[in-house]
Scaffold this motif. Structure first.
Motif, PDB file in Angstrom:
ATOM      1  N   ILE A   7       0.915  -0.838  -0.552  1.00 17.41           N
ATOM      2  CA  ILE A   7       0.172   0.293  -0.562  1.00 17.41           C
ATOM      3  C   ILE A   7       0.683   1.593   0.381  1.00 17.41           C
ATOM      4  CG2 ILE A   7      -1.801   1.122   1.124  1.00 17.41           C
ATOM      5  CD1 ILE A   7      -2.773  -0.874   2.592  1.00 17.41           C
ATOM      6  N   VAL A   8       1.931   1.489   0.522  1.00 15.12           N
ATOM      7  CA  VAL A   8       2.733   2.259   1.137  1.00 15.12           C
ATOM      8  C   VAL A   8       3.784   2.739   0.070  1.00 15.12           C
ATOM      9  CG1 VAL A   8       4.304   3.658   2.132  1.00 15.12           C
ATOM     10  CG2 VAL A   8       2.505   2.514   3.264  1.00 15.12           C
ATOM     11  N   TRP A   9       3.852   1.712  -0.971  1.00 11.52           N
ATOM     12  CA  TRP A   9       5.096   1.644  -2.395  1.00 11.52           C
ATOM     13  C   TRP A   9       3.509   2.366  -3.184  1.00 11.52           C
ATOM     14  CZ3 TRP A   9       4.395  -0.151  -7.333  1.00 11.52           C
ATOM     15  CH2 TRP A   9       5.534   0.140  -7.902  1.00 11.52           C
ATOM     16  N   GLY A  10       2.693   1.966  -2.832  1.00 13.45           N
ATOM     17  CA  GLY A  10       1.430   2.321  -4.300  1.00 13.45           C
ATOM     18  C   GLY A  10       1.380   3.878  -3.756  1.00 13.45           C
ATOM     19  N   PHE A  11       1.074   3.778  -2.743  1.00 12.11           N
ATOM     20  CA  PHE A  11       1.446   5.873  -2.600  1.00 12.11           C
ATOM     21  C   PHE A  11       2.084   6.664  -3.135  1.00 12.11           C
ATOM     22  CE2 PHE A  11      -2.676   4.772   0.278  1.00 12.11           C
ATOM     23  CZ  PHE A  11      -3.586   5.764   0.106  1.00 12.11           C
ATOM     24  N   GLU A  45      -1.852  11.151   5.430  1.00 11.02           N
ATOM     25  CA  GLU A  45      -1.055  10.769   6.434  1.00 11.02           C
ATOM     26  C   GLU A  45      -1.486   9.744   7.495  1.00 11.02           C
ATOM     27  OE1 GLU A  45       1.565  14.207   8.132  1.00 11.02           O
ATOM     28  OE2 GLU A  45       1.083  15.389   6.351  1.00 11.02           O
ATOM     29  N   ALA A  46      -3.195  10.298   7.958  1.00 10.00           N
ATOM     30  CA  ALA A  46      -3.924   9.442   8.841  1.00 10.00           C
ATOM     31  C   ALA A  46      -3.921   8.014   8.337  1.00 10.00           C
ATOM     32  CB  ALA A  46      -5.318   9.757   8.506  1.00 10.00           C
ATOM     33  N   MET A  47      -3.579   7.250   6.973  1.00  5.98           N
ATOM     34  CA  MET A  47      -3.377   6.022   6.352  1.00  5.98           C
ATOM     35  C   MET A  47      -2.074   5.673   7.075  1.00  5.98           C
ATOM     36  SD  MET A  47      -4.146   3.522   3.527  1.00  5.98           S
ATOM     37  CE  MET A  47      -5.142   4.925   2.440  1.00  5.98           C
ATOM     38  N   ILE A  61      -0.306   2.577   8.965  1.00  6.26           N
ATOM     39  CA  ILE A  61       0.621   1.625   8.275  1.00  6.26           C
ATOM     40  C   ILE A  61       2.113   2.038   9.298  1.00  6.26           C
ATOM     41  CG2 ILE A  61       1.860   0.977   6.047  1.00  6.26           C
ATOM     42  CD1 ILE A  61      -0.310   2.430   5.266  1.00  6.26           C
ATOM     43  N   ALA A  62       2.061   2.997   9.293  1.00  5.23           N
ATOM     44  CA  ALA A  62       3.853   2.907   9.884  1.00  5.23           C
ATOM     45  C   ALA A  62       3.257   1.831  11.925  1.00  5.23           C
ATOM     46  CB  ALA A  62       3.950   4.150  10.850  1.00  5.23           C
ATOM     47  N   ALA A  63       2.613   2.185  12.460  1.00  5.48           N
ATOM     48  CA  ALA A  63       2.913   1.345  13.481  1.00  5.48           C
ATOM     49  C   ALA A  63       2.600   0.722  13.180  1.00  5.48           C
ATOM     50  CB  ALA A  63       0.708   1.760  14.204  1.00  5.48           C
TER      51      ALA A  63
END
Length: 122
Positions: A1-5, A13-15, A19-21
């Motif tokens: 997901i992060v790579w796609g963003f 930032e909220a998502m 994901i970071a957590a």
């Protein structure tokens, strides 16, 4: 997901905080490619999270000998984008770069060198 963003220069930032957590909680399961891609993606999005960066750096340090040259260049680039000098990890990256110098293609080697120069790391 992060790579796609990151690939589409999108930022939520909220998502990304959620994901970071999750990444921090599951980081010990990550292999070298997942670690470097996650670092790259968060850095590309311009998102800094001290807990995430520290977790990624610690796990990378523990697994640095398993890193491909592409993963080495991605993690060093991410550190430079974040502007963070994780001294022990940067020293380990330098040692792995020297040990695997014959495996580097010009682009990943240039990215790694730029990272060290950007951080003014000798």
């Amino acid at each position: 997901i992060v790579w796609g963003f990151a690939s589409y220069s999108m930022r939520n930032e909220a998502m990304m905080s959620v994901i970071a957590a999750e990444v921090v909680n599951k980081i010990s399961r990550f292999q070298q490619r997942e670690l470097s891609n996650t670092a790259w993606a968060f850095a590309k999005c311009g998102l800094w999270n001290e807990q995430l960066v520290s977790a990624i750096a610690g796990e990378c340090l523990a697994k640095i000998r398993t890193f491909s040259v592409q993963s080495i260049s991605h993690i060093s680039w991410a550190l430079a984008q974040w502007g963070t000098r994780k001294e022990e990890l940067m020293n380990a990256i330098a040692q792995e770069t020297i040990a695997k110098a014959h495996e580097f293609f010009p682009s990943p080697l240039a990215m790694t060198a730029w990272s060290f120069a950007s951080l003014q790391f000798n």
